[in-house]
Scaffold this motif. Sequence first.
Motif, PDB file in Angstrom:
ATOM      1  N   PRO A 219      20.197 -17.017   6.857  1.00 61.52           N
ATOM      2  CA  PRO A 219      19.537 -17.097   5.548  1.00 61.52           C
ATOM      3  C   PRO A 219      18.339 -18.035   5.590  1.00 61.52           C
ATOM      4  O   PRO A 219      18.279 -18.964   6.387  1.00 61.52           O
ATOM      5  CB  PRO A 219      20.635 -17.624   4.633  1.00 61.52           C
ATOM      6  CG  PRO A 219      21.631 -18.269   5.529  1.00 61.52           C
ATOM      7  CD  PRO A 219      21.569 -17.536   6.829  1.00 61.52           C
ATOM      8  N   LYS A 220      17.369 -17.776   4.724  1.00 58.12           N
ATOM      9  CA  LYS A 220      16.153 -18.582   4.690  1.00 58.12           C
ATOM     10  C   LYS A 220      16.343 -19.913   3.968  1.00 58.12           C
ATOM     11  O   LYS A 220      15.585 -20.853   4.172  1.00 58.12           O
ATOM     12  CB  LYS A 220      15.033 -17.793   4.002  1.00 58.12           C
ATOM     13  CG  LYS A 220      14.650 -16.493   4.716  1.00 58.12           C
ATOM     14  CD  LYS A 220      14.079 -16.763   6.087  1.00 58.12           C
ATOM     15  CE  LYS A 220      13.620 -15.481   6.765  1.00 58.12           C
ATOM     16  NZ  LYS A 220      13.148 -15.721   8.154  1.00 58.12           N
ATOM     17  N   LYS A 221      17.348 -19.981   3.120  1.00 59.79           N
ATOM     18  CA  LYS A 221      17.629 -21.206   2.371  1.00 59.79           C
ATOM     19  C   LYS A 221      19.090 -21.176   1.923  1.00 59.79           C
ATOM     20  O   LYS A 221      19.730 -20.123   1.955  1.00 59.79           O
ATOM     21  CB  LYS A 221      16.722 -21.333   1.142  1.00 59.79           C
ATOM     22  CG  LYS A 221      16.970 -20.264   0.067  1.00 59.79           C
ATOM     23  CD  LYS A 221      16.061 -20.437  -1.140  1.00 59.79           C
ATOM     24  CE  LYS A 221      16.379 -21.639  -1.981  1.00 59.79           C
ATOM     25  NZ  LYS A 221      17.737 -21.589  -2.608  1.00 59.79           N
TER      26      LYS A 221
ATOM     27  N   SER B 145      24.461 -34.509   3.565  1.00 57.42           N
ATOM     28  CA  SER B 145      24.089 -34.457   4.981  1.00 57.42           C
ATOM     29  C   SER B 145      25.306 -34.618   5.883  1.00 57.42           C
ATOM     30  O   SER B 145      25.457 -33.893   6.875  1.00 57.42           O
ATOM     31  CB  SER B 145      23.048 -35.546   5.296  1.00 57.42           C
ATOM     32  OG  SER B 145      23.574 -36.831   5.048  1.00 57.42           O
ATOM     33  N   GLY B 146      26.222 -35.519   5.528  1.00 53.99           N
ATOM     34  CA  GLY B 146      27.410 -35.731   6.346  1.00 53.99           C
ATOM     35  C   GLY B 146      28.331 -34.527   6.367  1.00 53.99           C
ATOM     36  O   GLY B 146      28.848 -34.138   7.418  1.00 53.99           O
ATOM     37  N   ASN B 147      28.508 -33.885   5.220  1.00 57.25           N
ATOM     38  CA  ASN B 147      29.442 -32.762   5.139  1.00 57.25           C
ATOM     39  C   ASN B 147      28.880 -31.478   5.723  1.00 57.25           C
ATOM     40  O   ASN B 147      29.624 -30.695   6.320  1.00 57.25           O
ATOM     41  CB  ASN B 147      29.870 -32.556   3.682  1.00 57.25           C
ATOM     42  CG  ASN B 147      30.873 -33.587   3.225  1.00 57.25           C
ATOM     43  OD1 ASN B 147      31.974 -33.667   3.754  1.00 57.25           O
ATOM     44  ND2 ASN B 147      30.489 -34.407   2.263  1.00 57.25           N
ATOM     45  N   VAL B 148      27.589 -31.242   5.567  1.00 56.93           N
ATOM     46  CA  VAL B 148      27.001 -30.045   6.182  1.00 56.93           C
ATOM     47  C   VAL B 148      26.960 -30.198   7.696  1.00 56.93           C
ATOM     48  O   VAL B 148      27.106 -29.215   8.429  1.00 56.93           O
ATOM     49  CB  VAL B 148      25.601 -29.761   5.606  1.00 56.93           C
ATOM     50  CG1 VAL B 148      24.932 -28.619   6.355  1.00 56.93           C
ATOM     51  CG2 VAL B 148      25.706 -29.400   4.124  1.00 56.93           C
ATOM     52  N   THR B 149      26.785 -31.412   8.172  1.00 53.18           N
ATOM     53  CA  THR B 149      26.870 -31.647   9.612  1.00 53.18           C
ATOM     54  C   THR B 149      28.252 -31.255  10.134  1.00 53.18           C
ATOM     55  O   THR B 149      28.394 -30.697  11.220  1.00 53.18           O
ATOM     56  CB  THR B 149      26.594 -33.128   9.931  1.00 53.18           C
ATOM     57  OG1 THR B 149      25.285 -33.481   9.466  1.00 53.18           O
ATOM     58  CG2 THR B 149      26.675 -33.391  11.428  1.00 53.18           C
TER      59      THR B 149
ATOM     60  N   VAL C 216      19.492 -31.036  11.322  1.00 51.39           N
ATOM     61  CA  VAL C 216      20.612 -30.330  10.683  1.00 51.39           C
ATOM     62  C   VAL C 216      20.067 -29.203   9.811  1.00 51.39           C
ATOM     63  O   VAL C 216      19.140 -29.397   9.025  1.00 51.39           O
ATOM     64  CB  VAL C 216      21.461 -31.293   9.812  1.00 51.39           C
ATOM     65  CG1 VAL C 216      22.593 -30.526   9.114  1.00 51.39           C
ATOM     66  CG2 VAL C 216      22.022 -32.411  10.665  1.00 51.39           C
ATOM     67  N   SER C 217      20.662 -28.009   9.930  1.00 46.87           N
ATOM     68  CA  SER C 217      20.295 -26.876   9.079  1.00 46.87           C
ATOM     69  C   SER C 217      21.235 -26.822   7.871  1.00 46.87           C
ATOM     70  O   SER C 217      22.462 -26.909   8.029  1.00 46.87           O
ATOM     71  CB  SER C 217      20.398 -25.560   9.859  1.00 46.87           C
ATOM     72  OG  SER C 217      20.207 -24.458   8.984  1.00 46.87           O
ATOM     73  N   TYR C 218      20.654 -26.676   6.689  1.00 43.13           N
ATOM     74  CA  TYR C 218      21.437 -26.606   5.450  1.00 43.13           C
ATOM     75  C   TYR C 218      21.448 -25.188   4.878  1.00 43.13           C
ATOM     76  O   TYR C 218      21.929 -24.973   3.772  1.00 43.13           O
ATOM     77  CB  TYR C 218      20.859 -27.588   4.416  1.00 43.13           C
ATOM     78  CG  TYR C 218      20.991 -29.022   4.845  1.00 43.13           C
ATOM     79  CD1 TYR C 218      22.093 -29.781   4.471  1.00 43.13           C
ATOM     80  CD2 TYR C 218      20.036 -29.611   5.669  1.00 43.13           C
ATOM     81  CE1 TYR C 218      22.225 -31.099   4.889  1.00 43.13           C
ATOM     82  CE2 TYR C 218      20.170 -30.917   6.105  1.00 43.13           C
ATOM     83  CZ  TYR C 218      21.265 -31.655   5.711  1.00 43.13           C
ATOM     84  OH  TYR C 218      21.415 -32.953   6.131  1.00 43.13           O
ATOM     85  N   ARG C 219      20.960 -24.240   5.637  1.00 38.95           N
ATOM     86  CA  ARG C 219      20.699 -22.902   5.104  1.00 38.95           C
ATOM     87  C   ARG C 219      21.949 -22.086   4.809  1.00 38.95           C
ATOM     88  O   ARG C 219      21.885 -21.089   4.101  1.00 38.95           O
ATOM     89  CB  ARG C 219      19.803 -22.129   6.083  1.00 38.95           C
ATOM     90  CG  ARG C 219      18.392 -22.683   6.159  1.00 38.95           C
ATOM     91  CD  ARG C 219      17.531 -21.879   7.110  1.00 38.95           C
ATOM     92  NE  ARG C 219      16.121 -22.220   6.973  1.00 38.95           N
ATOM     93  CZ  ARG C 219      15.140 -21.567   7.575  1.00 38.95           C
ATOM     94  NH1 ARG C 219      15.422 -20.540   8.374  1.00 38.95           N
ATOM     95  NH2 ARG C 219      13.885 -21.922   7.403  1.00 38.95           N
TER      96      ARG C 219
END
Length: 336
Positions: A101-103, A165-169, A205-208
């Motif tokens: 996904p782009k976002k 940031s911590g949880n998406v990592t 880190v990617s959040y997408r």
Amino acid sequence: MARTQHSLLGSWLSVGILLGLLLSAALALEPISTAFSIATALTGYLSSPPFLCSHLMECCEENAYDSTAFQENLEKNLFGQHLARDIIFRAITGFMNTENPKKPLALSLHGWTGIGKTFTSKLIAENIHKKGMKSKYVHHFISTKHFPHGKLIDLYKDQIQLWISGNVTSCSRSIFIFDEMDKLQQGLIDTIKPFLDYYEQIDGVSYRKAIFIFLSNAGGEVINRVLLGSGKRREDLELHDLESALSVELFNNKNSGFWHSSLIDKNLIDFYVPFLPLEFKHVKECVMAELRHRKLMPDEQLAFRVASEMTYFPKDTRMFSDRGCKTVTAKLNLYL
């Protein structure tokens, strides 16, 4: 907790018995090398992600989403919300089926209390992570509980960014639910803008693949006004009848949580999902669903009596429940 421990103990006992049998057979054939090979293989299996994830810990699963099950859950349990049901199913399914996904997906759910917003976010969580709202990858923030003090807004901004940031990592499929957006401190939500934008990575880190869900009573009056003034049957209303009016209302309403927000200004909210006020027939469906949940026999007469106890608006027509299904459980208790 006791049930979980019992299940884990049973799993380990089964593995122990299997290990004992295999080692006994191995030793009878060739005591050292065969036994060592089997022990090594079993050690590898016991430490492998499939075993650990199914028996010992919750793991982040990339492809656990089942679109058929999600659609069935929405159709069976979300009453009177044809618009929300269709938008959310297509949005979640399209997003989960997109490999890159782009976002991140951002859904903003709006409408009066008791009409299914929190329940829908629960269904989304359950169909992406097995433990649902109890999953360590689902994060539910309540404005009045987690961000109550205006003087601490800078601290809250730092905390939110660190949490995300911590949880998406830890899990790219993390879900973040911001509840009571209409009570959120002004300007606070803009701190998540970088995570919702079209960046490929932020600090590596990617959040997408993350999902952000905003729940709010703000916009409820706009939805009701459009519904009453459109001249259309509720089943004939479409997203374009409401989405533009909703975004304008949220951007200009100081009590929306999105007041002058860059998330709206930069078009980072993917869908503004309107939840329509519930009618008498929908409240009856909620009563019937609660009876099924309690494993009781369906009772149309009882459902009618409980639904009749609710209050409705406008006063002249009593068309819509002003609390949705929120007090159905308490009302039902009076008759059981």
